[in-house]
Structures are given as C-alpha cells and as structure tokens.
Design a protein around this motif. Structure first.
Motif, PDB file in Angstrom:
ATOM      1  N   THR A 159       0.809  -1.213   0.000  1.00 55.00           N
ATOM      2  CA  THR A 159       0.000   0.000   0.000  1.00 55.00           C
ATOM      3  C   THR A 159       0.845   1.267   0.000  1.00 55.00           C
ATOM      4  O   THR A 159       0.370   2.329  -0.393  1.00 55.00           O
ATOM      5  N   LEU A 160       2.098   1.142   0.438  1.00 51.09           N
ATOM      6  CA  LEU A 160       3.003   2.303   0.465  1.00 51.09           C
ATOM      7  C   LEU A 160       4.083   2.202  -0.605  1.00 51.09           C
ATOM      8  O   LEU A 160       5.093   2.896  -0.527  1.00 51.09           O
ATOM      9  N   LEU A 206       6.125   5.762  -0.810  1.00 50.93           N
ATOM     10  CA  LEU A 206       5.118   6.798  -0.568  1.00 50.93           C
ATOM     11  C   LEU A 206       5.234   7.396   0.834  1.00 50.93           C
ATOM     12  O   LEU A 206       4.617   8.419   1.122  1.00 50.93           O
ATOM     13  N   ALA A 207       6.014   6.763   1.691  1.00 53.70           N
ATOM     14  CA  ALA A 207       6.216   7.286   3.039  1.00 53.70           C
ATOM     15  C   ALA A 207       7.512   8.073   3.162  1.00 53.70           C
ATOM     16  O   ALA A 207       7.555   9.139   3.778  1.00 53.70           O
ATOM     17  N   VAL A 208       8.570   7.568   2.549  1.00 46.98           N
ATOM     18  CA  VAL A 208       9.897   8.168   2.722  1.00 46.98           C
ATOM     19  C   VAL A 208      10.131   9.329   1.762  1.00 46.98           C
ATOM     20  O   VAL A 208      10.705  10.360   2.136  1.00 46.98           O
ATOM     21  N   ASP A 209       9.693   9.175   0.522  1.00 43.81           N
ATOM     22  CA  ASP A 209       9.907  10.221  -0.482  1.00 43.81           C
ATOM     23  C   ASP A 209       8.620  10.455  -1.249  1.00 43.81           C
ATOM     24  O   ASP A 209       8.516  10.184  -2.445  1.00 43.81           O
ATOM     25  N   ARG A 244      -2.491  19.017   5.018  1.00 36.23           N
ATOM     26  CA  ARG A 244      -3.844  19.530   5.260  1.00 36.23           C
ATOM     27  C   ARG A 244      -4.574  18.720   6.323  1.00 36.23           C
ATOM     28  O   ARG A 244      -5.381  19.262   7.086  1.00 36.23           O
ATOM     29  N   HIS A 245      -4.295  17.435   6.388  1.00 39.05           N
ATOM     30  CA  HIS A 245      -4.988  16.569   7.353  1.00 39.05           C
ATOM     31  C   HIS A 245      -4.218  16.414   8.662  1.00 39.05           C
ATOM     32  O   HIS A 245      -4.718  15.772   9.596  1.00 39.05           O
ATOM     33  N   GLY A 246      -3.021  16.965   8.721  1.00 35.85           N
ATOM     34  CA  GLY A 246      -2.238  16.885   9.948  1.00 35.85           C
ATOM     35  C   GLY A 246      -1.709  15.496  10.249  1.00 35.85           C
ATOM     36  O   GLY A 246      -1.579  15.111  11.419  1.00 35.85           O
ATOM     37  N   VAL A 247      -1.404  14.721   9.192  1.00 32.69           N
ATOM     38  CA  VAL A 247      -0.859  13.376   9.365  1.00 32.69           C
ATOM     39  C   VAL A 247       0.356  13.232   8.460  1.00 32.69           C
ATOM     40  O   VAL A 247       0.681  14.121   7.677  1.00 32.69           O
ATOM     41  N   SER A 248       1.034  12.099   8.556  1.00 33.07           N
ATOM     42  CA  SER A 248       2.151  11.834   7.666  1.00 33.07           C
ATOM     43  C   SER A 248       1.650  11.245   6.353  1.00 33.07           C
ATOM     44  O   SER A 248       0.505  10.784   6.249  1.00 33.07           O
ATOM     45  N   SER A 249       2.503  11.265   5.351  1.00 30.87           N
ATOM     46  CA  SER A 249       2.084  10.855   4.013  1.00 30.87           C
ATOM     47  C   SER A 249       1.664   9.390   3.949  1.00 30.87           C
ATOM     48  O   SER A 249       0.786   9.026   3.148  1.00 30.87           O
ATOM     49  N   ASP A 250       2.256   8.539   4.791  1.00 33.92           N
ATOM     50  CA  ASP A 250       1.860   7.131   4.764  1.00 33.92           C
ATOM     51  C   ASP A 250       0.384   6.965   5.127  1.00 33.92           C
ATOM     52  O   ASP A 250      -0.308   6.122   4.559  1.00 33.92           O
ATOM     53  N   GLU A 281       6.420   2.382  15.998  1.00 33.35           N
ATOM     54  CA  GLU A 281       6.239   3.784  15.596  1.00 33.35           C
ATOM     55  C   GLU A 281       5.700   3.879  14.179  1.00 33.35           C
ATOM     56  O   GLU A 281       4.818   4.708  13.889  1.00 33.35           O
ATOM     57  N   GLN A 282       6.217   3.054  13.273  1.00 33.46           N
ATOM     58  CA  GLN A 282       5.690   3.057  11.910  1.00 33.46           C
ATOM     59  C   GLN A 282       4.234   2.587  11.893  1.00 33.46           C
ATOM     60  O   GLN A 282       3.408   3.140  11.164  1.00 33.46           O
ATOM     61  N   LEU A 283       3.915   1.594  12.705  1.00 35.12           N
ATOM     62  CA  LEU A 283       2.534   1.122  12.792  1.00 35.12           C
ATOM     63  C   LEU A 283       1.612   2.233  13.263  1.00 35.12           C
ATOM     64  O   LEU A 283       0.533   2.456  12.684  1.00 35.12           O
ATOM     65  N   GLU A 284       2.015   2.949  14.293  1.00 38.40           N
ATOM     66  CA  GLU A 284       1.171   4.018  14.823  1.00 38.40           C
ATOM     67  C   GLU A 284       0.952   5.114  13.788  1.00 38.40           C
ATOM     68  O   GLU A 284      -0.154   5.673  13.686  1.00 38.40           O
ATOM     69  N   ALA A 285       1.988   5.426  13.014  1.00 36.04           N
ATOM     70  CA  ALA A 285       1.830   6.420  11.947  1.00 36.04           C
ATOM     71  C   ALA A 285       0.848   5.905  10.893  1.00 36.04           C
ATOM     72  O   ALA A 285      -0.008   6.645  10.403  1.00 36.04           O
ATOM     73  N   ASN A 286       0.957   4.629  10.535  1.00 37.25           N
ATOM     74  CA  ASN A 286       0.036   4.026   9.566  1.00 37.25           C
ATOM     75  C   ASN A 286      -1.402   4.100  10.042  1.00 37.25           C
ATOM     76  O   ASN A 286      -2.324   4.370   9.254  1.00 37.25           O
ATOM     77  N   LEU A 287      -1.621   3.855  11.336  1.00 37.92           N
ATOM     78  CA  LEU A 287      -2.976   3.789  11.879  1.00 37.92           C
ATOM     79  C   LEU A 287      -3.702   5.130  11.837  1.00 37.92           C
ATOM     80  O   LEU A 287      -4.932   5.166  11.920  1.00 37.92           O
TER      81      LEU A 287
END
Length: 316
Positions: free
Chosen positions: A225-226, A231-234, A245-251, A275-281
């Motif tokens: 999905t990434l 899609l997360a790193v670059d 705009r949504h206040g989240v990370s790109s992942d 930490e990566q899981l929490e960002a994904n969630l």
C-alpha cells in the motif's frame, strides 16, 4: 444485516519486513535493531504484533519465504492465546539467504507439486489449523499452475479440508493473472476464493479486475500500500500536501486512499516498528475529500515503469 466494518477492522498486518533481516522496503533499515539477529527480530515482531492487536487489528499475513515469520507468529499466538486472529500464509518461494543481509539471492520461486506439499506441511507444523487462507505466492499468467492438473487437484484437497485458497500477484500484468485464475475450477467449484494484489496511489492498474472479483464474491487483500515505503519516505508533492492539510504523515494518506476503495476487504500494513505502525494507523481518521482524491489519482504511474523501478530496489 452485517454491520459495516470500521477502518481498523479492515486492516491487516503483513510480516514481510519483520521475519527476515533484509527486505526491499525503503525506510526500514533505520528503524530496525542495530544487530538484526533472529532473537532481535523475534522481539521486534512480537512488539509490533502486540501493538497491532491492541489497536484492533485481527488479520496477520505471512509466507514461507518471509524468513522466520511463520515461526515468530506461531510463537506469539501460542504465548498470547489470541483465538480471534485470522492468518493468511503463502507458498511458492523458499527463503535461501540463511539470515544473511548481503547475499546474491534471498528467495527462490517454484510453483510445483513438490514445493506445495513440502511448504504446506511446514506451515501446518508451525501454525496447525490457524491458517484461514493459503495463497500461491506471486502467481503470474505464465505460472505452470495453470496447466498442472496434479498441482490444482492437490490445492483442491487443501480447499476441501476447509482452508480458503487464494493467490498473490505482482508485476504489470496483475489484472491478466486475476482474470485467468478466476476461470480455474476443480471439482465443479472455483479453486480460489481470494486474491492479494498490489494497489496503491502509484500503481492502481489492477483496480478494475479487483472490483470484478470482489463483486463476484472473492475476498480482496491489498499489499504494498506504500509502494514498498516509497510513498512514506519520499512522497510525491501532491501526497505531502494532502498529508499537511490533514495533519498526518504521508503514509497515512496513502493507506487512506486504499481504504477508500470499496472492494478492498483487507488492507495490509507492513511496518518494521511500533512507531511506523502508529503512523500508519492515523489513516483510520483521515477522511479524503473529492479534491484529495482527484490529486491522488494524478499520481498513477505506467505499470511497466512502476514495476521496473520496484525491481531495482535493493535488499537491505
């Protein structure tokens, strides 16, 4: 009436990045233990599984070729006693790197009757009757499975024992493979009832085929999905702007884009850390607007180009 699933209930945890010391995911090496010993990766897998379960994820996807992932998962299930976790695994690739990071070959593909029998026995030894879905790993339209009647009948025996069968796809011709596999019948029934395909903001080419088989009753799992972390790193500028705009990370936005697809039954995450899981969630709270969706649709790449670039990603 079956109640609608919440976003987190549609998420699954993939173990490709956790069960072995090297993989092709961008952004993975920096968050892994300094020494990627089997014990260190076992502990990391356990912590990510615990966090995923605590957040409501009840699907875990693994494979024989994911190093020791099946063993790690089996140990965790036994230790925790969770009886409500659905498990999918795959056969067809053998892990041959012997826990080395630097090696010429990490896995070897073979869709044969002998490999199916060997790997199904190995999976059953580790996971017993916990496997809900057993999949052909990276089926392509040129796979010998389409002509090998003995192999199809052996798979049908597994199906008839109560295990759902599926296959994963990769490459620019995913849609062709899905369409061809839909036609396989053994014993008057379709051989497969599920498919796991790559679909993301950069590679949506299988979308129409996945829509059709979902409508026809198959379970659809979405992997990568990434785009293997790209899609997360670059992230592309458009994706980064939506995330701001949504206040989240790109992942989170990239995963929300997959969750927006009504045919996506199980959306697999592939974090290498809690930490990566929490960002994904964070994807579960992102509500994409029409403006966002239009911008995300512009990120689609030519499938051949996408898969050519993916093939160049190094194992690290």
């Amino acid at each position: 009436m079956i109640p609608a699933q919440t976003p987190v209930e549609r998420l699954g945890l993939g173990l490709a990045a956790l069960g072995r010391p090297a993989y092709i995911n961008v952004g993975r090496p920096d968050v892994l233990p300094v020494q990627r010993t089997a014990q260190a990766m076992r502990e990391r897998t356990r912590s990510v599984l615990d966090a995923a379960y605590a957040n409501g994820i009840r699907w875990v996807d693994t494979a024989r070729s994911y190093g020791s992932a099946e063993q790690f998962l089996a140990d965790w299930l036994r230790e925790r006693g969770h009886g409500d976790v659905a498990v999918s695994s795959k056969w067809g690739y053998a892990y041959v790197a012997q826990w080395r990071i630097e090696t010429e070959v990490h896995e070897v593909k073979e869709h044969s009757l002998e490999r199916l029998r060997t790997q199904w026995a190995e999976t059953r030894t580790l996971l017993g009757d916990r496997v809900d879905l057993y999949q052909v790993h990276s089926l392509t339209s040129g796979s010998p499975l389409f002509e090998d009647m003995a192999l199809q009948h052996e798979l049908a025996r597994i199906r008839d024992s109560g295990v759902h069968l599926g296959f994963s796809t990769s490459g620019a011709a995913q849609a062709e493979t899905i369409e061809r596999a839909w036609e396989i019948e053994v014993g008057g029934r379709q051989l497969f009832s599920a498919v796991q395909s790559t679909w993301n903001s950069m590679e949506p080419s299988a979308g129409r085929a996945l829509t059709e088989v979902h409508t026809g009753g198959w379970r659809v799992l979405v992997k990568e999905t990434l785009a293997n972390g790209r899609l997360a790193v670059d992230p592309p500028r458009e994706l980064a702007e939506i995330a701001d705009r949504h206040g989240v990370s790109s992942d989170a936005v990239a995963i929300a884009h997959v969750l927006h697809q009504p045919w996506a039954d199980v959306v697999l995450l592939g974090p290498a850390s809690v930490e990566q899981l929490e960002a994904n969630l964070a994807a579960c709270r992102v509500e994409l607007t029409d403006r966002d969706l239009h911008a995300l649709e512009t990120l689609a790449r030519d499938a051949a180009t996408y898969w050519g670039e993916r093939a160049e990603l190094p194992w690290r």
